[in-house]
Design an enzyme around this catalytic site. Structure first.
Site, PDB file in Angstrom:
ATOM      1  N   ARG A  78      42.896  16.941  56.037  1.00 15.73           N
ATOM      2  CA  ARG A  78      41.595  17.350  56.550  1.00 15.73           C
ATOM      3  C   ARG A  78      41.738  17.605  58.035  1.00 15.73           C
ATOM      4  O   ARG A  78      41.920  16.681  58.818  1.00 15.73           O
ATOM      5  CB  ARG A  78      40.608  16.209  56.303  1.00 15.73           C
TER       6      ARG A  78
ATOM      7  N   SER B  58      32.128  15.682  46.662  1.00 15.14           N
ATOM      8  CA  SER B  58      31.336  14.673  47.359  1.00 15.14           C
ATOM      9  C   SER B  58      29.915  14.638  46.815  1.00 15.14           C
ATOM     10  O   SER B  58      29.350  15.678  46.471  1.00 15.14           O
ATOM     11  CB  SER B  58      31.250  14.981  48.854  1.00 15.14           C
TER      12      SER B  58
ATOM     13  N   LYS C   9      32.853  10.837  60.583  1.00  8.97           N
ATOM     14  CA  LYS C   9      32.294  12.123  60.183  1.00  8.97           C
ATOM     15  C   LYS C   9      30.881  12.192  60.735  1.00  8.97           C
ATOM     16  O   LYS C   9      29.977  11.525  60.249  1.00  8.97           O
ATOM     17  CB  LYS C   9      32.304  12.223  58.650  1.00  8.97           C
TER      18      LYS C   9
END
Lengths: 200, 200
Positions: free
Chosen positions: A29, A98, A127
């Protein structure tokens, strides 16, 4: 485990330690780096994972997942829909989706997710757009309703991973609990121990 | 032509006008909207383009280009390398690559670009990370060196498009010169006229 900012160490160095500590899946990521660089580093990460039987998943970019021949892709509700991601990836690949609400979980199931990432379970600084912590109730509700592996995510560490597993999760996904620790291998091992204990 | 912010009108409405005005290529570029929505709107834009023989190109996301069966993809120097993009797209598709220096043009040529987007020719407010205006010299140098279609981009409108073509460009790419105008069709037609005249 997710890797996105490795401080002084490289992501690869941390991954080596995390795998030695017992992580079973690594997600690539990186939304900042040029994709040329992501592809180069991702190939090394993939080879490392392959050599250790650790699943290698790419976040969001299905094109990058295909180019890296990753084991799968993880998509959020705003990313390419899971069913479309699977179409690009081909068979035999994992699609994780998700979900932060039951409605999102329903959508993810309709998109034939192989696993769900559910959270943010606890408050997280990793995040920034993750939203409010939702606790462990949704994990319980989802695993009561469907037979699907759920991975808890968001603010999880060795100190608070057990309730996530007890609620029904098959595992936990972490970033800072491993990458931001002085000893990532030890941190991974401690976390893996807590998860294994809670799964019994 | 690129479409990214359509003010009161939808991108599709502006595209209809731009095509009526004579644009020959439309690029889908939306880094903000959820990809689910980009895919839905992109499919409509693609159908519109197909119906009019206008090339439909997707910016950056090769996965989106494949899912939409676009005519090609346009990648920047920080995006997926052109050669990799082509591998995912399959044969018969266009790969456009951005270049702002001769070194970047060399890299793009090594990546077997079908066309180069060169700029920013003039100062532009549309793309905030576009860097300083480079004028038209690089377009001349590139088209002297290689037989490749070059599209000038950055701050181009009907008033300053002619020198870009005279320098060697095969066309110009614009956003605000069409999308931010009261009459996009008229703006497109005027621009197309200037380009056609300069190409003579």
């Amino acid at each position: 485990m997710g890797l996105e900012d490795a401080g002084g160490r490289t992501a690869l160095e941390i991954a080596v330690e995390a795998i030695a500590g017992g992580v079973t899946m690594i997600q690539l990521r990186d939304k900042q780096a040029p994709l040329r660089q992501v592809l180069e580093q991702g190939a090394r990460l993939r080879d490392l994972c392959r050599g250790h039987g650790v699943a290698f998943i790419v976040n969001d970019r299905v094109d990058v997942a295909v180019l890296l021949d990753a084991d799968g892709v993880h998509v959020g509700q705003d990313d390419i829909p899971g069913a479309e991601a699977r179409r690009l990836l081909g068979s035999g690949k994992l699609v994780g989706i998700s979900a932060g609400t039951m409605e999102e979980a329903e959508w993810a199931m309709a998109n034939r997710a192989d696993y769900l990432g559910v959270g943010p379970v606890y408050a997280t600084a990793t995040k920034q757009d993750a939203g409010e912590a939702i606790g462990t109730d949704l994990i319980g509700a989802i695993t009561d309703r469907w037979k699907i592996p759920v991975v808890g995510i968001g603010g999880i560490g060795a100190d608070n991973a057990a309730p996530v597993i007890k609620a029904g999760a098959a595992g936990v996904a972490v970033v800072s609990a491993i990458t931001r620790q002085a000893n990532p291998m030890q941190a991974a091992r401690q976390l893996a121990d807590v998860v294994r204990q809670a799964l019994k």
